[in-house]
Design an enzyme around this catalytic site. Structure first.
Site, short mmCIF file in Angstrom:
data_model
loop_
_atom_site.label_atom_id
_atom_site.label_comp_id
_atom_site.label_asym_id
_atom_site.label_seq_id
_atom_site.Cartn_x
_atom_site.Cartn_y
_atom_site.Cartn_z
N GLY A 106 -4.82 6.93 2.90
CA GLY A 106 -4.61 5.52 3.10
C GLY A 106 -5.87 4.90 3.59
O GLY A 106 -5.95 3.61 3.35
N GLN A 158 0.20 12.09 1.78
CA GLN A 158 0.17 11.28 2.95
C GLN A 158 -0.26 12.24 4.30
O GLN A 158 -0.19 13.43 4.05
CB GLN A 158 1.74 10.91 3.23
CG GLN A 158 2.04 9.94 2.37
CD GLN A 158 3.65 9.59 2.35
OE1 GLN A 158 4.22 9.97 3.28
NE2 GLN A 158 3.91 8.45 1.57
N ILE A 193 1.00 -1.32 0.01
CA ILE A 193 0.03 -0.05 -0.02
C ILE A 193 1.08 1.36 0.04
O ILE A 193 1.89 1.15 0.68
CB ILE A 193 -0.83 -0.02 1.24
CG1 ILE A 193 -1.90 0.98 1.06
CG2 ILE A 193 -0.21 -0.17 2.54
CD1 ILE A 193 -2.98 1.15 2.20
N LEU A 194 0.38 2.32 -0.93
CA LEU A 194 1.43 3.31 -0.93
C LEU A 194 0.65 4.70 -1.40
O LEU A 194 -0.21 4.60 -2.22
CB LEU A 194 2.42 3.12 -2.02
CG LEU A 194 3.16 4.45 -2.44
CD1 LEU A 194 4.16 5.02 -1.28
CD2 LEU A 194 4.16 4.23 -3.45
N VAL A 195 0.59 5.39 -0.43
CA VAL A 195 0.16 6.82 -0.78
C VAL A 195 1.22 7.99 -1.09
O VAL A 195 2.34 7.81 -0.52
CB VAL A 195 -0.81 7.49 0.41
CG1 VAL A 195 -1.30 8.93 0.23
CG2 VAL A 195 -1.88 6.46 0.53
N LYS A 232 -3.17 12.56 5.18
CA LYS A 232 -4.54 13.41 5.08
C LYS A 232 -5.76 12.36 5.00
O LYS A 232 -6.65 12.61 4.55
CB LYS A 232 -4.43 14.11 3.77
CG LYS A 232 -3.46 15.17 3.61
CD LYS A 232 -3.40 15.87 2.25
CE LYS A 232 -2.31 17.07 2.43
NZ LYS A 232 -2.08 17.88 1.29
N GLY A 233 -5.68 11.14 5.14
CA GLY A 233 -6.58 10.13 5.19
C GLY A 233 -6.91 9.20 3.91
O GLY A 233 -7.93 8.42 4.27
N GLU A 278 0.12 -8.56 4.86
CA GLU A 278 1.24 -9.16 4.87
C GLU A 278 2.26 -8.22 5.70
O GLU A 278 2.31 -7.20 4.94
CB GLU A 278 1.65 -9.30 3.46
CG GLU A 278 3.30 -10.07 3.51
CD GLU A 278 3.52 -10.19 1.95
OE1 GLU A 278 4.93 -10.92 1.52
OE2 GLU A 278 2.70 -10.13 1.06
#
Length: 468
Positions: A266, A261, A254-256, A263-264, A288
């Site tokens: 994710g 980042q 998972i990557l924002v 700021k909600g 994982e």
């Protein structure tokens, strides 16, 4: 008899005799992270003034020599720009001089190719042209993707602050399944950011249709009134088979993107995945090897969901009432006030939260129910301590259980030990050495860290409930 005539010494010859041979110092090299800066930019204007868009990679050194250093250059500076529009990259390499000083000369082009591969363009002009030439890259790539959710983010996108900018933006989550040309092409552009920003990650197999990409897309109109799509975050999820005819979802990456980042976003992605797991009735939804920050967000989200899940409320209340009675026995400590199996199964079936994650949230639920918690912190701390020791040492964590003794060894002193188990009623006569004392101190530190984490999650959950 004639005498041998001695020649007068020549000053120049004397100088030659005393000439010294000098050796240049062996190249110490420079760490990659010390000479490389990476910027994420979305326009030509940001390219010219990129200081506010710097990327902080998790481990740049791992892409270079074994010791993470670059050799053969003096005053080396590498500036890399990555486009958040097309995800192409351009590298500007500057140095005063280069020479082999005993360690060779690092092939910078090959090293950067290992990170950026086909996304790395040759010239600055070519890179700048991508902002216009590929402005519709995301929109055309996701044109056939499955739309899962449209959401206008509101002021509650964070735990404590309202972000007006995030509140005004519309976001859309779409799903793309691996195995298609579009999915493979998009993910190949994202691999450099995955390698740089997702700790311990490796690329997924884009030919395996069991991989799914969930993309968080921001839509807004440009000056010409055309709708532009920006990728602001994504997650890669693997769909496992579950006997006899079901499936399980496991979040792998998972990557924002850095500008979005905290700021909600994710959390928004995580909520979508929870909804997918429920609506498609998978067996459960797991993660994982989650990093600490993500696990913190995940536990906050799941605790809020559990607080509104009626079937377990009576179970939570009973556990809290029992704990408030005080004077808990060691037997109770070993049981850790676990929820009953039927509650664990209800949570898995309805919310798709697996047992391990539920138990993490369960401790927060108990803490919330103890309000005011300070009055009962002694017993609560004992329960957490027993659980942490159980997780690390196993059920036989007392002196009559497993014993770990270090032994001398020339091969690897840090990996030299013997483990044995005492008899059922045999007390251990082994004296605890300094290392074992340190282990006990480390266990206590882990317990305190877990208690602090529970308190912080409880505070954020409570604040969110007040706002809502």
């Amino acid at each position: 008899m004639g005498q041998k005539k001695l020649s007068t010494s020549d000053p120049s010859n004397e100088t030659k005799k005393k000439r010294r041979v000098g050796f240049s110092a062996v190249d110490a090299g420079v760490e990659a992270k010390e000479c490389i800066k990476i910027f994420l930019v979305s326009s030509k204007e940001e390219f010219s003034t990129p200081e506010n868009f710097v990327i902080d990679p998790v481990d740049l050194n791992s892409f270079f020599d074994d010791d993470g250093k670059i050799y053969g250059y003096e005053d080396l500076k590498i500036t890399i720009w990555v486009s958040s529009v097309s995800f192409h990259a351009y590298a500007d390499i500057k140095f005063q001089s280069s020479s082999d000083r005993g360690k060779g000369i690092t092939d910078l082009k090959s090293a950067l190719q290992r990170i950026f591969a086909e996304t790395l363009v040759e010239s600055k002009d070519e890179f700048l042209q991508t902002f216009s030439a590929d402005k519709d890259f995301i929109r055309t790539t996701i044109s056939n993707a499955e739309v899962l959710k449209n959401k206008a983010l509101n002021g509650h996108v964070t735990h404590s602050n309202c972000h007006a900018e995030a509140a005004a933006l519309d976001s859309e989550v779409v799903r793309m399944v691996a195995g298609s040309m579009a999915t493979g092409h998009l993910y190949s552009r994202l691999i450099p950011l995955v390698l740089l920003l997702v700790d311990g990650s490796s690329p997924i197999d884009v030919t395996d249709p069991r991989w799914e990409l969930y993309l968080l897309i921001q839509k807004k109109s440009d000056q010409q009134g055309e709708t532009q799509c920006r990728l602001i975050g994504f997650t890669a999820v693997y769909r496992f088979f579950h006997y006899p005819d079901g499936s399980r979802l496991r979040l792998s990456q998972i990557l924002v993107l850095p500008p979005y980042q905290h700021k909600g976003y994710g959390r928004s992605l995580l909520e979508v995945l929870n909804n997918v797991a429920i609506s498609e009735n998978v067996f459960d939804f797991t993660v994982e090897e989650p990093l600490d920050h993500f696990q913190h967000v995940r536990t906050c989200v799941d605790t809020l969901r559990l607080l509104h899940f009626d079937p377990i409320q009576h179970t939570v209340s009973s556990a809290v009432s029992f704990l408030k009675q005080g004077k808990l026995s060691k037997k109770v400590h070993s049981l850790r006030l676990l929820p009953p199996p039927n509650a664990i199964e209800d949570v898995r079936k309805s919310l798709k939260i697996n047992k391990k994650q539920f138990l993490q949230c369960w401790e927060v639920l108990i803490y919330l129910g103890l309000d005011p918690a300070e009055k009962h912190m002694g017993d609560f701390s004992s329960i957490i301590s027993s659980r942490v020791k159980y997780d690390i040492l196993g059920k036989d964590s007392g002196t009559s259980g497993k014993q770990l003794i270090e032994v001398p060894c020339e091969c690897d002193p840090e990996m030299s030990f013997v483990m044995f188990r005492s008899a059922a009623n045999e007390s251990s006569t082994v004296q605890m050495d300094d290392n074992q004392k340190n282990q006990e101190e480390q266990l206590q530190k882990l317990v305190q860290e877990r208690l602090d984490e529970i308190k912080l999650i409880a505070e954020k959950v409570t604040l969110h409930r007040v706002k809502c």
